[in-house]
Write a protein that holds these residues in place. Structure first.
Motif, PDB file in Angstrom:
ATOM      1  N   MET A 202     -11.520  16.290 118.287  1.00 25.71           N
ATOM      2  CA  MET A 202     -10.604  16.876 117.298  1.00 25.71           C
ATOM      3  C   MET A 202      -9.878  18.120 117.807  1.00 25.71           C
ATOM      4  O   MET A 202      -8.962  18.594 117.147  1.00 25.71           O
ATOM      5  CB  MET A 202     -11.352  17.323 116.052  1.00 25.71           C
ATOM      6  CG  MET A 202     -12.053  16.258 115.286  1.00 25.71           C
ATOM      7  SD  MET A 202     -13.691  15.946 115.944  1.00 25.71           S
ATOM      8  CE  MET A 202     -14.373  14.959 114.616  1.00 25.71           C
ATOM      9  N   THR A 203     -10.324  18.698 118.907  1.00 22.77           N
ATOM     10  CA  THR A 203      -9.807  20.015 119.246  1.00 22.77           C
ATOM     11  C   THR A 203      -8.867  20.019 120.452  1.00 22.77           C
ATOM     12  O   THR A 203      -8.531  21.087 120.963  1.00 22.77           O
ATOM     13  CB  THR A 203     -10.968  21.004 119.468  1.00 22.77           C
ATOM     14  OG1 THR A 203     -11.747  20.583 120.569  1.00 22.77           O
ATOM     15  CG2 THR A 203     -11.851  21.085 118.231  1.00 22.77           C
TER      16      THR A 203
ATOM     17  N   THR B 286      -5.537  19.890 120.876  1.00 25.97           N
ATOM     18  CA  THR B 286      -4.410  19.867 119.942  1.00 25.97           C
ATOM     19  C   THR B 286      -3.101  20.479 120.430  1.00 25.97           C
ATOM     20  O   THR B 286      -2.134  20.512 119.679  1.00 25.97           O
ATOM     21  CB  THR B 286      -4.806  20.594 118.634  1.00 25.97           C
ATOM     22  OG1 THR B 286      -5.418  21.837 118.975  1.00 25.97           O
ATOM     23  CG2 THR B 286      -5.780  19.774 117.817  1.00 25.97           C
ATOM     24  N   ASN B 287      -3.052  21.010 121.653  1.00 25.07           N
ATOM     25  CA  ASN B 287      -1.754  21.522 122.123  1.00 25.07           C
ATOM     26  C   ASN B 287      -1.635  21.382 123.636  1.00 25.07           C
ATOM     27  O   ASN B 287      -2.637  21.241 124.341  1.00 25.07           O
ATOM     28  CB  ASN B 287      -1.547  22.983 121.677  1.00 25.07           C
ATOM     29  CG  ASN B 287      -2.419  23.942 122.444  1.00 25.07           C
ATOM     30  OD1 ASN B 287      -2.166  24.243 123.608  1.00 25.07           O
ATOM     31  ND2 ASN B 287      -3.488  24.411 121.804  1.00 25.07           N
TER      32      ASN B 287
ATOM     33  N   THR C 237      -3.243  24.275 126.095  1.00 23.42           N
ATOM     34  CA  THR C 237      -4.682  24.181 126.323  1.00 23.42           C
ATOM     35  C   THR C 237      -4.986  23.011 127.258  1.00 23.42           C
ATOM     36  O   THR C 237      -5.850  23.103 128.126  1.00 23.42           O
ATOM     37  CB  THR C 237      -5.429  24.038 124.985  1.00 23.42           C
ATOM     38  OG1 THR C 237      -5.110  25.175 124.181  1.00 23.42           O
ATOM     39  CG2 THR C 237      -6.929  23.984 125.187  1.00 23.42           C
TER      40      THR C 237
ATOM     41  N   GLN D 277       0.007  18.325 107.923  1.00 23.95           N
ATOM     42  CA  GLN D 277      -1.209  18.923 107.371  1.00 23.95           C
ATOM     43  C   GLN D 277      -0.976  20.388 107.033  1.00 23.95           C
ATOM     44  O   GLN D 277      -0.162  21.044 107.653  1.00 23.95           O
ATOM     45  CB  GLN D 277      -2.352  18.799 108.374  1.00 23.95           C
ATOM     46  CG  GLN D 277      -2.724  17.356 108.630  1.00 23.95           C
ATOM     47  CD  GLN D 277      -3.838  17.233 109.639  1.00 23.95           C
ATOM     48  OE1 GLN D 277      -4.978  17.549 109.346  1.00 23.95           O
ATOM     49  NE2 GLN D 277      -3.509  16.789 110.832  1.00 23.95           N
ATOM     50  N   VAL D 278      -1.685  20.842 106.060  1.00 30.82           N
ATOM     51  CA  VAL D 278      -1.567  22.249 105.666  1.00 30.82           C
ATOM     52  C   VAL D 278      -2.862  22.980 105.999  1.00 30.82           C
ATOM     53  O   VAL D 278      -3.874  22.376 106.299  1.00 30.82           O
ATOM     54  CB  VAL D 278      -1.255  22.392 104.163  1.00 30.82           C
ATOM     55  CG1 VAL D 278       0.090  21.805 103.842  1.00 30.82           C
ATOM     56  CG2 VAL D 278      -2.346  21.738 103.327  1.00 30.82           C
ATOM     57  N   TYR D 279      -2.782  24.280 105.959  1.00 29.73           N
ATOM     58  CA  TYR D 279      -3.987  25.079 106.225  1.00 29.73           C
ATOM     59  C   TYR D 279      -3.814  26.479 105.685  1.00 29.73           C
ATOM     60  O   TYR D 279      -2.769  26.802 105.144  1.00 29.73           O
ATOM     61  CB  TYR D 279      -4.297  25.111 107.724  1.00 29.73           C
ATOM     62  CG  TYR D 279      -3.181  25.525 108.618  1.00 29.73           C
ATOM     63  CD1 TYR D 279      -3.044  26.863 109.016  1.00 29.73           C
ATOM     64  CD2 TYR D 279      -2.250  24.596 109.062  1.00 29.73           C
ATOM     65  CE1 TYR D 279      -2.023  27.241 109.854  1.00 29.73           C
ATOM     66  CE2 TYR D 279      -1.225  24.967 109.896  1.00 29.73           C
ATOM     67  CZ  TYR D 279      -1.106  26.292 110.294  1.00 29.73           C
ATOM     68  OH  TYR D 279      -0.086  26.659 111.121  1.00 29.73           O
TER      69      TYR D 279
ATOM     70  N   SER E  41      -8.041  30.966 106.055  1.00 29.53           N
ATOM     71  CA  SER E  41      -6.729  31.199 105.462  1.00 29.53           C
ATOM     72  C   SER E  41      -6.862  31.618 104.004  1.00 29.53           C
ATOM     73  O   SER E  41      -5.952  32.181 103.428  1.00 29.53           O
ATOM     74  CB  SER E  41      -5.847  29.965 105.613  1.00 29.53           C
ATOM     75  OG  SER E  41      -6.494  28.832 105.098  1.00 29.53           O
TER      76      SER E  41
ATOM     77  N   TYR F  15      -7.970  26.285 116.499  1.00 34.14           N
ATOM     78  CA  TYR F  15      -7.520  25.442 117.602  1.00 34.14           C
ATOM     79  C   TYR F  15      -6.016  25.301 117.418  1.00 34.14           C
ATOM     80  O   TYR F  15      -5.551  24.721 116.433  1.00 34.14           O
ATOM     81  CB  TYR F  15      -8.232  24.092 117.594  1.00 34.14           C
ATOM     82  CG  TYR F  15      -9.596  24.195 118.232  1.00 34.14           C
ATOM     83  CD1 TYR F  15      -9.711  24.269 119.625  1.00 34.14           C
ATOM     84  CD2 TYR F  15     -10.748  24.271 117.475  1.00 34.14           C
ATOM     85  CE1 TYR F  15     -10.950  24.398 120.227  1.00 34.14           C
ATOM     86  CE2 TYR F  15     -12.001  24.400 118.072  1.00 34.14           C
ATOM     87  CZ  TYR F  15     -12.085  24.457 119.458  1.00 34.14           C
ATOM     88  OH  TYR F  15     -13.313  24.588 120.047  1.00 34.14           O
ATOM     89  N   ALA F  16      -5.265  25.872 118.315  1.00 31.89           N
ATOM     90  CA  ALA F  16      -3.818  25.953 118.151  1.00 31.89           C
ATOM     91  C   ALA F  16      -3.142  24.592 118.299  1.00 31.89           C
ATOM     92  O   ALA F  16      -3.598  23.736 119.057  1.00 31.89           O
ATOM     93  CB  ALA F  16      -3.249  26.923 119.175  1.00 31.89           C
TER      94      ALA F  16
ATOM     95  N   ASP G 172      -6.049  21.050 107.332  1.00 28.73           N
ATOM     96  CA  ASP G 172      -6.562  21.089 108.702  1.00 28.73           C
ATOM     97  C   ASP G 172      -7.739  22.061 108.823  1.00 28.73           C
ATOM     98  O   ASP G 172      -7.572  23.272 108.768  1.00 28.73           O
ATOM     99  CB  ASP G 172      -5.429  21.511 109.653  1.00 28.73           C
ATOM    100  CG  ASP G 172      -5.825  21.337 111.114  1.00 28.73           C
ATOM    101  OD1 ASP G 172      -7.012  21.065 111.385  1.00 28.73           O
ATOM    102  OD2 ASP G 172      -4.939  21.479 111.974  1.00 28.73           O
TER     103      ASP G 172
ATOM    104  N   ASN H 162      -9.592  22.830 111.335  1.00 31.32           N
ATOM    105  CA  ASN H 162      -9.636  23.678 112.525  1.00 31.32           C
ATOM    106  C   ASN H 162      -8.516  24.714 112.592  1.00 31.32           C
ATOM    107  O   ASN H 162      -8.356  25.412 113.585  1.00 31.32           O
ATOM    108  CB  ASN H 162      -9.653  22.816 113.794  1.00 31.32           C
ATOM    109  CG  ASN H 162     -11.041  22.243 114.040  1.00 31.32           C
ATOM    110  OD1 ASN H 162     -12.048  22.889 113.758  1.00 31.32           O
ATOM    111  ND2 ASN H 162     -11.102  21.028 114.541  1.00 31.32           N
ATOM    112  N   ARG H 163      -7.727  24.785 111.528  1.00 32.57           N
ATOM    113  CA  ARG H 163      -6.763  25.877 111.443  1.00 32.57           C
ATOM    114  C   ARG H 163      -6.958  26.648 110.125  1.00 32.57           C
ATOM    115  O   ARG H 163      -6.045  27.268 109.614  1.00 32.57           O
ATOM    116  CB  ARG H 163      -5.321  25.345 111.560  1.00 32.57           C
ATOM    117  CG  ARG H 163      -4.972  25.016 113.022  1.00 32.57           C
ATOM    118  CD  ARG H 163      -3.500  24.742 113.218  1.00 32.57           C
ATOM    119  NE  ARG H 163      -3.107  23.476 112.639  1.00 32.57           N
ATOM    120  CZ  ARG H 163      -1.836  23.039 112.620  1.00 32.57           C
ATOM    121  NH1 ARG H 163      -0.870  23.789 113.119  1.00 32.57           N
ATOM    122  NH2 ARG H 163      -1.562  21.875 112.093  1.00 32.57           N
ATOM    123  N   GLY H 164      -8.157  26.572 109.572  1.00 32.51           N
ATOM    124  CA  GLY H 164      -8.470  27.413 108.424  1.00 32.51           C
ATOM    125  C   GLY H 164      -8.345  26.726 107.075  1.00 32.51           C
ATOM    126  O   GLY H 164      -8.485  27.363 106.039  1.00 32.51           O
ATOM    127  N   GLY H 165      -8.077  25.420 107.071  1.00 31.92           N
ATOM    128  CA  GLY H 165      -7.846  24.742 105.800  1.00 31.92           C
ATOM    129  C   GLY H 165      -9.057  24.044 105.203  1.00 31.92           C
ATOM    130  O   GLY H 165      -8.933  23.346 104.195  1.00 31.92           O
TER     131      GLY H 165
END
Lengths: 311, 444
Positions: free
Chosen positions: A119-120, A122-123, A126, A309-311, B55, B86-87, B203, B205-208
């Motif tokens: 899952m990690t 992601t970019n 990295t 997706q939101v966060y 978040s 995780y960006a 998400d 892994n981005r705080g969601g």
């Protein structure tokens, strides 16, 4: 037009590997649960060597899956295992834990390394970072969308691998969640009673009665899988145009007969595209062939390819 | 306390390190930071406006960070910032500037999961310490060695690491080890859960994270034969196979009266095992909870501060105090356990029963002033209280007493029948001396 991507398939046994080879797979991901996560079956080092022979004889590649989160205890065995993999002549090793990278450098520097942090991953930066540490490929997270995947291709300094079909892992715990629950219920768990892949266990969340999430335990703990199967077939040309280097069909928790059909269909689509990208058209019959064998209780979906997706 | 039971097993490793470990506390906002530090935290970790995993927390502006750093400095405490997402591609722009800003306001260290943020920090602000986040699920010494070679002085281990494994790691690698010792836990390997993404498109892994692991599930066994995997069209023509479509052969593995399946874990609490943690060489004791209340932070920090100090002052005559356990309970959100430190959690370590109401105590007031001559304190109201109620006062270093609320007045001297207004300054007589930052709590 980019180069033809590899069609990668995890195989659970030599029989499966042979069969999938016949269906047109270019590369195989194999290994054993002790070192690799969520494999459709276990290969001994001797079987891996055999698999390499079979695959290489037909121009296909074999990657070993060593992407577990490694405990101190496993580190020693891991050294020998990496040596065995190198001796077997595998074409690459998939890793997530930096310990594998460290050990590979020491005992098998010739091995190609594929970074797969599930899952990690992601970019692209990295991914390139792991490239600078010795990885030659990144296995992209299944939670990325099409825009993210395609925009990162020109920035990647290493190969990219994208899952195009099948289920995905959505939760991994070191705990024995199924056994714990049964113990809590006071249910007697038989000595030979399995809570592994073959048992067909699944979860239903109270407010999502239509969705069935497979769950199983193995030596790495508990794994919960998605309730839908990714199927990017209809838009495969977008990934093909984006120059993704490897496309993976996940075979776990599916009958071999199902996987054979899926592999054949994707093989055909990829070959059709590269025969003449300009004239390429998606053929409804391809996906229909998959629908014929698709578990009706599992949706074929685009996964996160078109989700924000939101966060 | 529920940490006992089956897990009581004295760790038998030898003591080889007698440096005092750091007590690291969460601070969801500036006020919580001040309380954490005042109650004894050696360091606090906070979230900035970007790149953090909470978040939903208030999170700090740069100006607030500067103020927090200044405040902490007076106590000799440090401030860390969690930049532990995780960006994704879109998050990459701006990292450099953000890290420079953190350094410029005096942040001592950042807590990072994504290697690209580590790499950027090392390059752009080499003076800023980088600590590896638990989100990397680092559980072996070879991986710890890797991160040390990358220039990281500290690794926060995965919560799956046992005391024995921590000791092995310390023996192999000369690096600071930080471990969670108290608070809520992911039941998955941290970072290896996207339930939230699948259920709600948020998400994790981005705080969601929406804590889907604490939802209720039913467990079934799929007993359909493989032939049942046919298309709906085929099924329509075949009445025998049709039944499988309807889930007939899907067997529930629960009875009506059973609790539902859940992945939700009890919370971690290591107060009964401080000597073990110190002896294996854990360098930083981390308390979870940037979203938690001031009352929680102050109470929990206060107790661990006392336990650590007591053990370090005289390890051979250290005794676990009953009052520490009682205090910790007052800030407990859930039943507790010892995580993976002694054993892999089993069926007693999940919360299958309906969750009982959180924390039995409310933070009722904050002591602002105290007049020694009259014994009158000025209390800032933080929750409803009134004459006749049983209350408790507590402060740093374990100062504590109970009393009944007597007469109360507003600042103009008007007697009140209850303290109803948030932040109103209330005068009342207290039975013992109190000081600024002492807290008043009442039973719910």
């Amino acid at each position: 037009m980019g180069k033809k991507p590899e069609l990668l398939v995890p195989a659970g046994s030599l029989v499966e590997l042979q069969a999938y080879l016949d269906c047109g797979a270019d590369a195989f991901l194999i290994g054993e649960d002790k070192y690799g996560m969520r494999l459709p079956g276990n290969f001994t080092p001797a079987e891996i060597a055999e698999a390499v022979k079979i695959a290489h004889a037909r121009g296909a590649k074999v990657y070993a899956c060593v992407n577990n989160l490694v405990s101190n205890e496993l580190l020693e065995d891991l050294q020998d295992y990496m040596k065995q993999l190198a001796a077997a002549g595998v074409d690459g090793v998939e890793f997530g834990d930096p310990a594998v990278l460290q050990i590979a450098k020491q005992v098998a520097p010739q091995l190609s390394l594929h970074w797969n942090a599930e899952m990690t991953s992601t970019n692209y930066s990295t991914a390139n970072y792991w490239g600078s540490k010795g990885a030659s490929r990144v296995v992209l997270a299944r939670e990325l969308n099409m825009d993210e995947i395609t925009e990162m291709q020109p920035h990647l300094e290493i190969e990219s691998e994208v899952q195009v079909h099948g289920m995905t892992n959505i939760y991994h715990s070191k705990r024995s969640l199924v056994r714990n629950y049964m113990a809590h219920q006071g249910r007697v768990i038989g000595e030979n009673e399995s809570v592994g892949k073959e048992r067909g266990l699944f979860l239903i969340e109270a407010e999502r009665q239509e969705e069935k999430f497979p769950i199983y335990e193995d030596c790495n703990g508990t794994h919960i899988m998605s309730s839908d199967d990714i199927c990017i077939l209809e838009d495969l040309h977008m990934l093909l145009a984006a120059d993704v280097d490897s496309m993976k069909i996940e075979t776990i928790l599916k009958p071999m007969s199902y996987n054979e059909i899926v592999i054949r269909v994707y093989r055909q689509a990829i070959d059709t595209y590269f025969a003449d990208p300009e004239a390429y058209e998606f053929d409804e019959a391809w996906i229909e062939a998959i629908r014929q064998v698709q578990d009706p209780e599992r949706e074929l979906s685009f996964g996160f390819f078109y989700k924000e997706q939101v966060y | 306390m529920q940490t006992a039971g089956k897990h009581i097993r004295k760790y038998t490793g030898k003591r080889y390190r007698l440096e005092k470990p750091e007590l690291l506390a969460p601070a969801g906002n500036l006020e919580k930071l001040k309380f954490a530090v005042h109650y004894g935290a050696d360091a606090v970790y906070i979230g900035g406006q970007k790149y953090g995993l909470r978040s939903g927390a208030d999170n700090f502006s740069l100006e607030e960070m500067r103020e927090g750093v200044e405040f902490a400095k007076k106590y000799g405490a440090k401030v860390f910032v969690a930049t532990n997402i995780y960006a994704h591609n879109e998050d990459l722009a701006g990292i450099e500037a953000y890290l420079r800003d953190l350094h410029s306001v005096g942040i001592a260290a950042i807590i990072v999961a994504d290697p690209i943020i580590i790499d950027t920090a090392r390059r752009v602000v080499p003076e800023l310490e980088v600590h590896l986040s638990t989100q990397q699920s680092t559980v072996n010494w070879q991986a710890v060695q890797f991160w040390k070679e990358e220039g990281l002085p500290r690794v926060v281990l995965g919560r799956e690491t046992s005391l024995e494994e921590i000791e092995e790691i310390k023996q192999h690698v000369d690096v600071e080890i930080e471990a969670f010792i108290h608070g809520a836990m992911c039941s998955s390997y941290s970072g290896r859960c996207v339930l939230s993404n699948h259920f709600t498109d948020r998400d994790s892994n981005r705080g969601g994270c929406c804590q889907s692991c604490r939802w209720k599930y039913d467990l079934f066994e799929d007993a359909r034969p493989a032939e049942a995997w046919i298309s709906e069209e085929e099924a329509r023509d075949n009445s025998v196979l049709r039944q499988f479509q309807l889930g007939v052969n899907q067997l529930p593995l629960f009875n009506e009266e059973d609790n539902s399946f859940t992945m939700g874990s009890k919370d971690l609490c290591m107060i009964e095992h401080i000597p073990d943690l110190i002896d294996v060489g854990v360098d930083s004791f981390k308390i979870e909870g940037r979203m938690k209340s001031i009352h929680y932070v102050a109470t929990v920090v206060n107790v661990y501060r006392q336990a650590i100090d007591a053990y370090m002052a005289d390890p051979d005559n250290y005794v676990l105090k009953q009052e520490w356990l009682e205090e910790i309970q007052k800030a407990a959100n859930r039943p507790v356990n010892t995580g993976f430190f002694y054993d892999v959690p089993d069926h007693e370590d999940h919360i299958y029963e309906p969750e009982e109401k959180a924390m039995p105590y409310d933070f009722a007031g904050l002591v602002m002033e105290y007049d020694q001559a009259t014994g009158i304190a000025v209390i800032q109201q933080r929750n409803h209280f009134k004459p006749g109620q049983e209350i408790e006062f507590f402060g740093p270093k374990g100062t504590f007493f109970k009393q009944t609320v007597g007469k109360i007045w507003d600042e103009q001297g008007n007697e009140l029948d209850a303290a109803r207004h948030p932040l109103q300054r209330i005068k009342m007589k207290v039975d013992h001396p109190v000081s600024y930052f002492d807290m008043m709590r009442k039973k719910k």
